[in-house]
Design a protein around this motif. Structure first.
Motif, PDB file in Angstrom:
ATOM      1  N   GLY A  18      64.170 -60.583  56.380  1.00 33.37           N
ATOM      2  CA  GLY A  18      62.860 -61.071  56.281  1.00 33.37           C
ATOM      3  C   GLY A  18      61.737 -60.357  56.169  1.00 33.37           C
ATOM      4  N   GLN A  19      61.909 -59.095  55.414  1.00 36.36           N
ATOM      5  CA  GLN A  19      59.853 -58.440  54.761  1.00 36.36           C
ATOM      6  C   GLN A  19      59.874 -59.214  54.078  1.00 36.36           C
ATOM      7  N   SER A  20      58.545 -59.468  53.754  1.00 38.27           N
ATOM      8  CA  SER A  20      57.891 -60.140  52.810  1.00 38.27           C
ATOM      9  C   SER A  20      57.257 -58.922  52.109  1.00 38.27           C
ATOM     10  N   THR A  21      58.158 -59.459  50.799  1.00 35.95           N
ATOM     11  CA  THR A  21      57.389 -58.219  49.486  1.00 35.95           C
ATOM     12  C   THR A  21      55.606 -57.995  49.163  1.00 35.95           C
ATOM     13  N   ILE A  22      55.425 -59.089  49.499  1.00 41.28           N
ATOM     14  CA  ILE A  22      53.507 -58.662  49.728  1.00 41.28           C
ATOM     15  C   ILE A  22      53.217 -58.334  51.406  1.00 41.28           C
ATOM     16  N   PRO A  23      52.795 -57.278  50.887  1.00 40.80           N
ATOM     17  CA  PRO A  23      51.794 -56.667  52.277  1.00 40.80           C
ATOM     18  C   PRO A  23      51.363 -57.440  53.186  1.00 40.80           C
ATOM     19  N   PRO A  24      51.155 -57.714  54.567  1.00 40.96           N
ATOM     20  CA  PRO A  24      50.481 -58.457  55.046  1.00 40.96           C
ATOM     21  C   PRO A  24      48.926 -58.597  54.326  1.00 40.96           C
ATOM     22  N   ARG A  25      47.438 -58.906  54.571  1.00 44.58           N
ATOM     23  CA  ARG A  25      46.455 -58.068  54.169  1.00 44.58           C
ATOM     24  C   ARG A  25      44.812 -59.261  54.919  1.00 44.58           C
ATOM     25  N   GLU A 133      42.477 -52.153  46.322  1.00 47.33           N
ATOM     26  CA  GLU A 133      42.755 -51.813  47.134  1.00 47.33           C
ATOM     27  C   GLU A 133      42.552 -49.821  46.290  1.00 47.33           C
ATOM     28  N   THR A 134      43.122 -49.974  45.006  1.00 45.34           N
ATOM     29  CA  THR A 134      42.246 -48.678  44.532  1.00 45.34           C
ATOM     30  C   THR A 134      41.127 -48.447  44.512  1.00 45.34           C
ATOM     31  N   SER A 135      40.258 -48.849  44.052  1.00 47.83           N
ATOM     32  CA  SER A 135      39.203 -48.500  44.606  1.00 47.83           C
ATOM     33  C   SER A 135      38.731 -48.413  45.471  1.00 47.83           C
ATOM     34  N   LYS A 136      39.097 -48.984  46.750  1.00 45.19           N
ATOM     35  CA  LYS A 136      38.906 -48.638  48.225  1.00 45.19           C
ATOM     36  C   LYS A 136      39.414 -47.506  48.934  1.00 45.19           C
ATOM     37  N   LEU A 137      40.718 -47.094  47.781  1.00 44.36           N
ATOM     38  CA  LEU A 137      40.974 -45.779  47.915  1.00 44.36           C
ATOM     39  C   LEU A 137      39.722 -44.502  47.912  1.00 44.36           C
ATOM     40  N   VAL A 144      34.099 -52.751  49.130  1.00 45.07           N
ATOM     41  CA  VAL A 144      34.788 -53.274  47.513  1.00 45.07           C
ATOM     42  C   VAL A 144      35.066 -54.764  48.549  1.00 45.07           C
ATOM     43  N   LEU A 145      34.740 -55.432  46.951  1.00 41.10           N
ATOM     44  CA  LEU A 145      34.818 -56.919  47.331  1.00 41.10           C
ATOM     45  C   LEU A 145      36.209 -57.491  45.790  1.00 41.10           C
ATOM     46  N   ILE A 146      36.220 -58.297  46.476  1.00 39.11           N
ATOM     47  CA  ILE A 146      37.659 -59.177  45.105  1.00 39.11           C
ATOM     48  C   ILE A 146      37.128 -60.378  45.526  1.00 39.11           C
ATOM     49  N   SER A 338      30.495 -64.743  45.621  1.00 39.83           N
ATOM     50  CA  SER A 338      31.402 -62.867  46.003  1.00 39.83           C
ATOM     51  C   SER A 338      29.811 -62.031  46.439  1.00 39.83           C
ATOM     52  N   LEU A 339      29.554 -62.478  44.824  1.00 35.97           N
ATOM     53  CA  LEU A 339      28.302 -61.298  45.708  1.00 35.97           C
ATOM     54  C   LEU A 339      27.576 -62.467  46.550  1.00 35.97           C
ATOM     55  N   LEU A 340      26.557 -63.538  46.621  1.00 31.95           N
ATOM     56  CA  LEU A 340      26.080 -64.452  47.157  1.00 31.95           C
ATOM     57  C   LEU A 340      26.958 -63.629  48.566  1.00 31.95           C
ATOM     58  N   THR A 341      28.058 -63.680  49.194  1.00 36.12           N
ATOM     59  CA  THR A 341      28.609 -64.159  50.486  1.00 36.12           C
ATOM     60  C   THR A 341      29.288 -62.660  50.973  1.00 36.12           C
ATOM     61  N   LEU A 342      29.547 -62.026  50.058  1.00 38.35           N
ATOM     62  CA  LEU A 342      29.612 -60.666  50.523  1.00 38.35           C
ATOM     63  C   LEU A 342      31.075 -60.813  50.512  1.00 38.35           C
ATOM     64  N   ARG A 343      31.907 -61.784  49.855  1.00 36.90           N
ATOM     65  CA  ARG A 343      32.745 -62.165  50.425  1.00 36.90           C
ATOM     66  C   ARG A 343      34.299 -62.009  48.601  1.00 36.90           C
ATOM     67  N   GLU A 344      35.626 -61.460  48.577  1.00 35.98           N
ATOM     68  CA  GLU A 344      36.022 -60.980  50.321  1.00 35.98           C
ATOM     69  C   GLU A 344      36.395 -59.358  50.267  1.00 35.98           C
ATOM     70  N   GLU A 345      36.354 -59.240  51.165  1.00 32.83           N
ATOM     71  CA  GLU A 345      36.268 -57.680  51.245  1.00 32.83           C
ATOM     72  C   GLU A 345      37.659 -56.908  51.357  1.00 32.83           C
ATOM     73  N   VAL A 346      37.879 -55.861  50.691  1.00 34.01           N
ATOM     74  CA  VAL A 346      38.958 -55.497  51.083  1.00 34.01           C
ATOM     75  C   VAL A 346      38.831 -53.666  51.888  1.00 34.01           C
ATOM     76  N   THR A 347      39.759 -54.573  52.515  1.00 32.00           N
ATOM     77  CA  THR A 347      40.359 -53.058  53.669  1.00 32.00           C
ATOM     78  C   THR A 347      41.375 -52.516  53.867  1.00 32.00           C
ATOM     79  N   ILE A 348      41.864 -51.506  54.789  1.00 34.76           N
ATOM     80  CA  ILE A 348      43.037 -50.796  54.068  1.00 34.76           C
ATOM     81  C   ILE A 348      42.921 -49.860  55.186  1.00 34.76           C
ATOM     82  N   ASP A 349      43.742 -49.784  56.616  1.00 34.91           N
ATOM     83  CA  ASP A 349      43.958 -49.043  57.295  1.00 34.91           C
ATOM     84  C   ASP A 349      43.944 -47.736  56.700  1.00 34.91           C
ATOM     85  N   PRO A 350      42.770 -47.101  57.888  1.00 31.18           N
ATOM     86  CA  PRO A 350      42.469 -45.909  57.480  1.00 31.18           C
ATOM     87  C   PRO A 350      43.375 -44.258  57.598  1.00 31.18           C
ATOM     88  N   ALA A 351      44.611 -44.951  58.349  1.00 24.65           N
ATOM     89  CA  ALA A 351      45.938 -43.328  58.042  1.00 24.65           C
ATOM     90  C   ALA A 351      46.956 -43.874  57.097  1.00 24.65           C
TER      91      ALA A 351
END
Length: 368
Positions: A18-25, A133-137, A144-146, A338-351
């Motif tokens: 039942g595990q999704s192949t797309i990690p939750p965002r 995600e790579t740019s954010k890493l 980082v916005l997408i 995206s530039l007007l609202t600064l959405r959608e921001e990419v975030t990744i758990d720091p660990a």
């Protein structure tokens, strides 16, 4: 050397069910105040301001369409200055994005390297989610916005971090290489990343008799043909490149024996067998610049043919056109939003990011 094994989710009896192949965002975040919507009228001022840009892409965008695009292009380029933002665009983006608003364009490796040099506080990634995600890493302290976080990738969706751990259990001690077309979750579980530009170099840099290479089965097959290292592959594939066939390429040659064919290594082996040259998007572009063929079939996402023709209008492109539905989620309209609202921001758990960053930086720091 032939691939020594190819595995997929069905090959692991203990794979989590039942595990999704797309990690939750995370939900899209907002990083600052919204700016007002600028005027998007076609005016003499807009025409004058965007004329140099249209000169660059007039061979691929009809003049009747330009008045619909130019006001948004002008607004985006002005907003970049106001926001202190830089736009990175993959070679598969449409010409009005790649040539009209991007500050940096290129393949996955180029964008990964350039992301480390960016001085701007905001990066807008015009590509798919794993690229953002790579740019954010590589820029953990930057925003980082997408423009559309739904811009996914069939390769990234084909494998999870849990799958990598199961592969390590099956093949203890065998190093793992992940194509950059993977999620941060997967990058955190591997030894090093690669792109199609440097895949063979990365595999051989590990000095191991066998290497697990994931997730693209066709790129793995290509790498295996170029090295003595034994390759253990995953059953992923790019939904764009796997649709090409050797049969359709042979039809092009029969119609015109002088035509040149170049192909991306994510294509199936029967396609690569018909090609005059195989390489990453950056290598393909450099090949066209050097060879200047009269007529060319470019076997990859077909917006790249438009971007190359904008630069080299003397090259006639014959296009079996497969568009990436994920890349095409990025539009001028949602870049502006995206530039007007600064959405959608990419975030990744720091660990997780700390572990994933190591595999990307190891690739970037690999000496030629």
């Amino acid at each position: 050397m032939p691939i020594t094994g190819i595995y997929g989710p069905d090959d692991f009896a203990n794979r989590p069910q039942g595990q999704s192949t797309i990690p939750p965002r995370p939900a899209p975040a907002r990083s600052g105040p919204a700016l007002p919507m600028p005027s998007l009228e076609w005016t003499p001022e807009v025409e004058r301001a965007t004329a140099p840009l249209y000169e660059r892409i007039k061979h691929v965008i009809p003049s009747i369409e330009w008045p619909l695009m130019a006001p948004t292009i002008k607004a985006i380029n002005e907003l970049k200055q106001a926001r202190g933002a830089v736009i990175l665009a993959h070679n598969y983006q449409a010409p009005e994005i790649f040539h009209g608003v991007a500050d940096i364009g290129g393949d996955s490796l180029q964008l990964a390297v350039e992301a480390t040099k960016v001085k701007a506080g905001i990066i807008v990634q015009c590509g798919v989610h794993f690229m953002a995600e790579t740019s954010k890493l590589l820029n953990p302290d930057k925003t980082v916005l997408i423009p559309d976080s739904r811009a996914g990738c069939s390769l990234a969706a084909s494998i999870t971090g849990a799958d990598v751990r199961l592969l390590r259990e099956r093949f203890p001690g065998v190093p793992v290489v992940a194509y950059v077309n993977t999620s941060a979750e997967v990058k955190a579980e591997v030894d090093i990343c690669c792109t199609s530009s440097n895949a063979v170099q990365v595999v051989e840099s590990l000095n191991a008799p066998s290497v697990i290479f994931l997730p693209d089965r066709y790129l793995a097959t290509y790498v295996a043909s170029k090295t003595d290292v034994k390759i253990i592959a995953w059953k992923g594939a790019c939904e764009v490149h796997e649709r090409f066939t050797g049969e359709e390429l042979r039809a092009y040659r029969e119609a015109d024996p002088s035509v040149q064919i170049i192909a991306h290594p994510e294509c199936p082996p029967d396609v690569l067998a018909e090609a005059d040259f195989t390489g990453s998007t950056a290598h393909m572009i450099n090949w066209v610049r050097e060879k200047r063929p009269r007529r060319l079939v470019m076997i990859t996402e077909c917006s790249m043919a438009d971007n190359v023709r904008a630069e080299l209008p003397d090259v006639e492109m014959l296009r079996p056109c497969n568009l990436c539905p994920h890349m095409k989620r990025i539009t001028l309209a949602n870049i502006l939003e995206s530039l007007l609202t600064l959405r959608e921001e990419v975030t990744i758990d720091p660990a997780l990011a700390e572990r994933a960053r190591r595999s990307v930086e190891r690739m970037i720091n690999l000496k030629n």
